[in-house]
Design a protein around this motif. Structure first.
Motif, PDB file in Angstrom:
ATOM      1  N   UNK A   1      20.747 -26.280  26.402  1.00 12.61           N
ATOM      2  CA  UNK A   1      21.455 -25.125  26.933  1.00 12.61           C
ATOM      3  C   UNK A   1      22.912 -25.155  26.540  1.00 12.61           C
ATOM      4  N   UNK A   2      23.631 -24.163  26.948  1.00  9.53           N
ATOM      5  CA  UNK A   2      25.067 -24.108  26.718  1.00  9.53           C
ATOM      6  C   UNK A   2      25.786 -24.790  27.858  1.00  9.53           C
ATOM      7  N   UNK A   3      26.948 -25.347  27.559  1.00  9.05           N
ATOM      8  CA  UNK A   3      27.732 -25.978  28.643  1.00  9.05           C
ATOM      9  C   UNK A   3      28.782 -25.022  29.127  1.00  9.05           C
TER      10      UNK A   3
ATOM     11  N   UNK B   1      21.954 -15.187  26.266  1.00 15.09           N
ATOM     12  CA  UNK B   1      22.471 -16.072  25.215  1.00 15.09           C
ATOM     13  C   UNK B   1      22.047 -17.512  25.471  1.00 15.09           C
ATOM     14  N   UNK B   2      22.116 -17.942  26.731  1.00 20.23           N
ATOM     15  CA  UNK B   2      21.712 -19.301  27.099  1.00 20.23           C
ATOM     16  C   UNK B   2      20.225 -19.501  26.814  1.00 20.23           C
ATOM     17  N   UNK B   3      19.398 -18.532  27.212  1.00 23.67           N
ATOM     18  CA  UNK B   3      17.955 -18.633  26.989  1.00 23.67           C
ATOM     19  C   UNK B   3      17.609 -18.694  25.508  1.00 23.67           C
TER      20      UNK B   3
ATOM     21  N   UNK C   1      26.471  -7.162  34.151  1.00 28.82           N
ATOM     22  CA  UNK C   1      26.317  -7.096  32.698  1.00 28.82           C
ATOM     23  C   UNK C   1      26.711  -8.417  32.053  1.00 28.82           C
ATOM     24  N   UNK C   2      27.866  -8.955  32.446  1.00 24.41           N
ATOM     25  CA  UNK C   2      28.346 -10.215  31.863  1.00 24.41           C
ATOM     26  C   UNK C   2      27.372 -11.350  32.180  1.00 24.41           C
ATOM     27  N   UNK C   3      26.907 -11.441  33.427  1.00 25.39           N
ATOM     28  CA  UNK C   3      25.969 -12.491  33.809  1.00 25.39           C
ATOM     29  C   UNK C   3      24.691 -12.412  32.970  1.00 25.39           C
TER      30      UNK C   3
END
Length: 51
Positions: free
Chosen positions: A49-51, A38-40, A30-32
């Protein structure tokens, strides 16, 4: 000289441990998936992207 070794083990969890393992894996998945989404979304909006 580096020698790599591997060991393979088979575990036989109790029913209670089996339930806990499934819950833990479900939470990790779920977390992944949550942060992958969110990154997409961030990448689509900003091109970065997010770091």
């Amino acid at each position: 000289m580096l020698v790599n070794k591997a060991y393979k083990f088979r575990i036989y969890p109790t029913k209670k441990q089996e339930i806990l393992i499934h819950k833990t894996m479900g939470c990790s998945r779920f977390v992944f998936n949550r942060f992958l989404g969110l990154w997409n979304d961030t990448y689509k909006e900003t091109g970065k992207g997010l770091s």
